[in-house]
Design a protein around this motif. Structure first.
Motif, PDB file in Angstrom:
ATOM      1  N   VAL A  80      11.761   5.367  -0.815  1.00 19.31           N
ATOM      2  CA  VAL A  80      10.389   4.966  -0.500  1.00 19.31           C
ATOM      3  C   VAL A  80      10.329   3.487  -0.170  1.00 19.31           C
ATOM      4  O   VAL A  80       9.685   3.065   0.805  1.00 19.31           O
ATOM      5  N   MET A  81      11.001   2.667  -0.965  1.00 18.90           N
ATOM      6  CA  MET A  81      10.946   1.213  -0.755  1.00 18.90           C
ATOM      7  C   MET A  81      11.565   0.827   0.590  1.00 18.90           C
ATOM      8  O   MET A  81      11.036  -0.034   1.305  1.00 18.90           O
ATOM      9  N   TRP A  82      12.667   1.480   0.956  1.00 21.51           N
ATOM     10  CA  TRP A  82      13.327   1.113   2.204  1.00 21.51           C
ATOM     11  C   TRP A  82      12.556   1.617   3.421  1.00 21.51           C
ATOM     12  O   TRP A  82      12.471   0.910   4.436  1.00 21.51           O
ATOM     13  N   VAL A  83      11.992   2.811   3.339  1.00 19.06           N
ATOM     14  CA  VAL A  83      11.182   3.295   4.463  1.00 19.06           C
ATOM     15  C   VAL A  83       9.938   2.421   4.621  1.00 19.06           C
ATOM     16  O   VAL A  83       9.545   2.070   5.750  1.00 19.06           O
ATOM     17  N   ALA A  84       9.317   2.041   3.512  1.00 21.89           N
ATOM     18  CA  ALA A  84       8.150   1.159   3.585  1.00 21.89           C
ATOM     19  C   ALA A  84       8.527  -0.197   4.180  1.00 21.89           C
ATOM     20  O   ALA A  84       7.767  -0.776   4.976  1.00 21.89           O
ATOM     21  N   MET A 111       0.820  -1.211   0.000  1.00 22.46           N
ATOM     22  CA  MET A 111       0.000   0.000   0.000  1.00 22.46           C
ATOM     23  C   MET A 111       0.853   1.260   0.000  1.00 22.46           C
ATOM     24  O   MET A 111       0.614   2.186  -0.778  1.00 22.46           O
ATOM     25  N   VAL A 112       1.862   1.311   0.867  1.00 21.16           N
ATOM     26  CA  VAL A 112       2.719   2.490   0.934  1.00 21.16           C
ATOM     27  C   VAL A 112       3.480   2.671  -0.369  1.00 21.16           C
ATOM     28  O   VAL A 112       3.572   3.779  -0.912  1.00 21.16           O
ATOM     29  N   GLY A 113       4.014   1.582  -0.906  1.00 18.73           N
ATOM     30  CA  GLY A 113       4.750   1.674  -2.154  1.00 18.73           C
ATOM     31  C   GLY A 113       3.890   2.064  -3.332  1.00 18.73           C
ATOM     32  O   GLY A 113       4.380   2.693  -4.277  1.00 18.73           O
ATOM     33  N   SER A 114       2.617   1.725  -3.298  1.00 17.16           N
ATOM     34  CA  SER A 114       1.725   2.031  -4.419  1.00 17.16           C
ATOM     35  C   SER A 114       1.133   3.423  -4.340  1.00 17.16           C
ATOM     36  O   SER A 114       0.718   3.963  -5.374  1.00 17.16           O
ATOM     37  N   ASP A 174       5.466  11.122 -13.647  1.00 18.65           N
ATOM     38  CA  ASP A 174       6.828  11.571 -13.941  1.00 18.65           C
ATOM     39  C   ASP A 174       7.793  10.424 -13.656  1.00 18.65           C
ATOM     40  O   ASP A 174       8.168  10.166 -12.504  1.00 18.65           O
ATOM     41  N   SER A 175       8.224   9.720 -14.698  1.00 19.23           N
ATOM     42  CA  SER A 175       9.038   8.517 -14.516  1.00 19.23           C
ATOM     43  C   SER A 175      10.410   8.830 -13.910  1.00 19.23           C
ATOM     44  O   SER A 175      10.924   8.062 -13.095  1.00 19.23           O
ATOM     45  N   ALA A 176      10.997   9.958 -14.291  1.00 18.56           N
ATOM     46  CA  ALA A 176      12.313  10.312 -13.737  1.00 18.56           C
ATOM     47  C   ALA A 176      12.226  10.561 -12.239  1.00 18.56           C
ATOM     48  O   ALA A 176      13.091  10.124 -11.467  1.00 18.56           O
ATOM     49  N   LEU A 177      11.188  11.266 -11.804  1.00 16.50           N
ATOM     50  CA  LEU A 177      11.005  11.533 -10.376  1.00 16.50           C
ATOM     51  C   LEU A 177      10.732  10.243  -9.613  1.00 16.50           C
ATOM     52  O   LEU A 177      11.273  10.035  -8.515  1.00 16.50           O
ATOM     53  N   LEU A 178       9.918   9.366 -10.186  1.00 12.57           N
ATOM     54  CA  LEU A 178       9.595   8.106  -9.510  1.00 12.57           C
ATOM     55  C   LEU A 178      10.836   7.239  -9.347  1.00 12.57           C
ATOM     56  O   LEU A 178      11.044   6.634  -8.289  1.00 12.57           O
ATOM     57  N   ARG A 179      11.670   7.163 -10.380  1.00 15.74           N
ATOM     58  CA  ARG A 179      12.906   6.376 -10.257  1.00 15.74           C
ATOM     59  C   ARG A 179      13.844   6.986  -9.227  1.00 15.74           C
ATOM     60  O   ARG A 179      14.566   6.265  -8.538  1.00 15.74           O
ATOM     61  N   GLN A 180      13.821   8.297  -9.098  1.00 11.43           N
ATOM     62  CA  GLN A 180      14.715   8.957  -8.144  1.00 11.43           C
ATOM     63  C   GLN A 180      14.320   8.679  -6.707  1.00 11.43           C
ATOM     64  O   GLN A 180      15.181   8.472  -5.843  1.00 11.43           O
ATOM     65  N   ILE A 181      13.017   8.674  -6.416  1.00 12.27           N
ATOM     66  CA  ILE A 181      12.566   8.478  -5.036  1.00 12.27           C
ATOM     67  C   ILE A 181      12.354   7.017  -4.689  1.00 12.27           C
ATOM     68  O   ILE A 181      12.144   6.691  -3.516  1.00 12.27           O
TER      69      ILE A 181
END
Length: 218
Positions: free
Chosen positions: A52-56, A29-32, A41-48
């Motif tokens: 995001v994955m590690w905090v989730a 849920m958090v990752g989605s 924005d694909s560039a922004l999503l790849r950057q964060i």
């Protein structure tokens, strides 16, 4: 004794599948939600994505960990652990390993799906899986230490305050490994640091957890 502890954890998880899978549901849920909130924005999503994955993953590991030893403490199992021939740190390690297999391993299965959602390539996803495989056991051991230190206390806030500062190096190294892979650079140094953190956690935390549980029984 070791086999009995492991089988008991599996049976408890089978009886309460909602508790066992709550971390996976929270992780997905958090990752989605971030891609939905930030747009396409694909560039922004790849950057964060790495952060995001590690905090989730950290929050998913912490979810419900304050109850890790409560049932054993309430039914007298901890007293039997202290009196058993097997070393208490070894029993603690078996319990944490079983909890990792039940509650955290599914996160690694779901991680590639979230990685593709963020536009990550296959090489970066492979590094993400390696980093999570090395980092999440350390997070589980730290969460178990927090659960032992706060055993008998109400609420999860104190557990979070204990675990979060200790988890920061793992989050930094894990995110850095994935970021390096995305940039086409070597991720092995960060993965090696995650492995060193895991070795240190395996050497120290089972004994610290055992001492905290002995103090809780006094």
């Amino acid at each position: 004794m070791l086999k009995a502890v492991c089988l008991r954890e599996i049976r408890l998880a089978a009886r309460r599948p909602a508790d066992a899978l709550s971390g996976l549901v929270f992780f997905v849920m958090v990752g989605s939600l971030f891609p939905l909130a930030l747009g396409p924005d694909s560039a922004l999503l790849r950057q964060i994505a790495p952060g995001v994955m590690w905090v989730a993953a950290l929050l998913a590991v912490l979810l419900g960990q304050h109850r890790l030893f409560e049932s054993d403490w309430a039914d007298g199992s901890l007293e039997q652990w202290v009196l058993a021939q097997a070393a208490l740190p070894l029993l603690v390690g078996i319990k944490v390993a079983a909890q990792w297999l039940i509650a955290v391993l599914p996160l690694l299965i779901a991680a590639p799906l979230l990685g593709w959602q963020y536009g990550m390539d296959n090489a970066s996803i492979a590094v993400l899986l390696a980093a999570l495989a090395l980092g999440t056991p350390s997070l589980s051991l730290l969460a178990a230490l927090g659960a032992a230190l706060t055993l008998g206390l109400r609420g999860q806030l104190l557990l979070t305050l204990v675990v979060l500062p200790l988890s920061i190096p793992i989050l930094i190294f894990g995110s850095h490994a994935v970021t390096q892979a995305q940039l086409g650079l070597a991720a092995e140094p960060a993965l090696s640091l995650l492995g060193a953190c895991l070795c240190l956690a395996l050497l120290v935390t089972p004994w610290a957890i055992a001492q905290a549980l002995r103090l809780a029984l006094e």
